[in-house]
Motif scaffolding. Structure first.
Motif, PDB file in Angstrom:
ATOM      1  N   LYS A  66       0.851  -1.068   0.102  1.00 11.34           N
ATOM      2  CA  LYS A  66      -0.034   0.005   0.088  1.00 11.34           C
ATOM      3  C   LYS A  66       0.583   1.167   0.004  1.00 11.34           C
ATOM      4  N   GLU A  67       1.933   1.523   0.846  1.00  9.64           N
ATOM      5  CA  GLU A  67       3.037   2.435   0.646  1.00  9.64           C
ATOM      6  C   GLU A  67       3.456   2.622  -0.474  1.00  9.64           C
TER       7      GLU A  67
ATOM      8  N   ILE B 260       4.147   5.631  -5.429  1.00 16.95           N
ATOM      9  CA  ILE B 260       4.077   5.735  -7.111  1.00 16.95           C
ATOM     10  C   ILE B 260       2.912   6.749  -7.364  1.00 16.95           C
ATOM     11  N   ASP B 261       1.937   7.044  -6.780  1.00 14.55           N
ATOM     12  CA  ASP B 261       0.899   7.789  -6.919  1.00 14.55           C
ATOM     13  C   ASP B 261       1.416   9.254  -6.955  1.00 14.55           C
ATOM     14  N   ASP B 262       2.447   9.463  -6.110  1.00 18.46           N
ATOM     15  CA  ASP B 262       3.085  10.657  -5.729  1.00 18.46           C
ATOM     16  C   ASP B 262       4.159  11.023  -7.084  1.00 18.46           C
TER      17      ASP B 262
ATOM     18  N   VAL C  39      -1.314  -4.990 -10.250  1.00 18.45           N
ATOM     19  CA  VAL C  39      -1.860  -3.605 -10.818  1.00 18.45           C
ATOM     20  C   VAL C  39      -0.741  -2.552 -10.066  1.00 18.45           C
ATOM     21  N   ILE C  40      -0.237  -2.638  -8.987  1.00 18.58           N
ATOM     22  CA  ILE C  40       0.737  -1.606  -8.544  1.00 18.58           C
ATOM     23  C   ILE C  40       1.911  -1.750  -9.380  1.00 18.58           C
ATOM     24  N   PHE C  41       2.411  -2.989  -9.875  1.00 17.10           N
ATOM     25  CA  PHE C  41       3.822  -3.201 -10.650  1.00 17.10           C
ATOM     26  C   PHE C  41       3.480  -2.355 -12.180  1.00 17.10           C
TER      27      PHE C  41
END
Length: 227
Positions: free
Chosen positions: A2-3, A8-10, A56-58
């Motif tokens: 989650k972190e 990555i969103d930042d 999804v994150i990767f």
């Protein structure tokens, strides 16, 4: 995870961020892998959900329009190797070690490892590494094409920063289009050549393209603004 997703969103949204380096907190490991004890409680559906969330994150890392580079400082095993491969490229310390040892646990890579390793090193080498669960030293990772550079542990971050400084001097919109086009080459749902044609054309509506051409003609360094 989650972190990592929030970080990555930042990178995506913060205009002051031009690139990012992902590295381990200490000299021993980049990422040593998942908490294996957690796997004892998972059903098949929960296992699939875990893989989906990781992918999804990767994928967000791989698709990021700003360079995200893995500076691998030690063990990059399992999900750690998959995280490194999701980055745009990899710089490794000479003590780095890579592996997808999931078969030792009766499972397979789930965060894209079977796909990205094949893309990077080829089918034969990917099958060997994943099926044996062997650990690959940095020197072999370099010769296999898994990493771009190998350096000393002390020079790992300076070397990575030096590469990114070169990229920072280029047109940000063009860099983003490079990522999009190169990724399209590996996307079965896209025509990479057609993507390149479209993105090439879009460059000519940017201030950066005008600045780049004028700077070249005037024999001066370009001052790109990302517009």
């Amino acid at each position: 995870m989650k972190e990592l997703a929030l970080a990555i969103d930042d990178v995506y949204t913060n205009k002051d961020i031009k690139s990012a380096i992902i590295t381990g907190a200490g000299p021993k490991a980049f990422v040593a892998g998942a908490d294996i004890a957690e796997f004892l409680t998972l059903s098949p559906d929960q296992g699939a959900d875990l893989a989906k969330r990781g992918q999804v994150i990767f994928q967000r890392i791989e698709d990021c329009p700003k360079p995200i580079v893995a500076a691998v400082n030690g063990f990059a095993l399992g999900g750690g190797c998959e995280l490194a491969m999701a980055c745009h490229f990899r710089v490794a310390a000479d003590n780095a070690k890579f592996g997808q040892p999931e078969v030792n646990l009766g499972i397979i890579p789930g965060y894209g490892g079977t796909q990205r390793l094949t893309q990077l090193v080829g089918k034969g080498k990917a099958l060997e590494l994943i099926m044996t669960g062997d650990i690959l030293p940095a020197s072999d990772a370099l010769s296999w094409g898994l990493v771009n550079h190998v350096t000393s542990a002390e020079e790992l971050i300076p070397k990575t920063r030096a590469i990114l400084e070169k990229i920072h001097a280029k047109a940000p919109l063009a860099i983003a289009k490079v990522v999009k086009c190169v990724n399209a080459a590996l996307d079965k749902e896209l025509d990479g050549y057609e993507t390149e044609i479209k993105e090439f054309g879009k460059c000519f509506g940017t201030k950066d393209q005008q600045e780049g051409a004028e700077a070249f003609i005037q024999k001066r360094a370009a001052n790109f603004t990302g517009e």
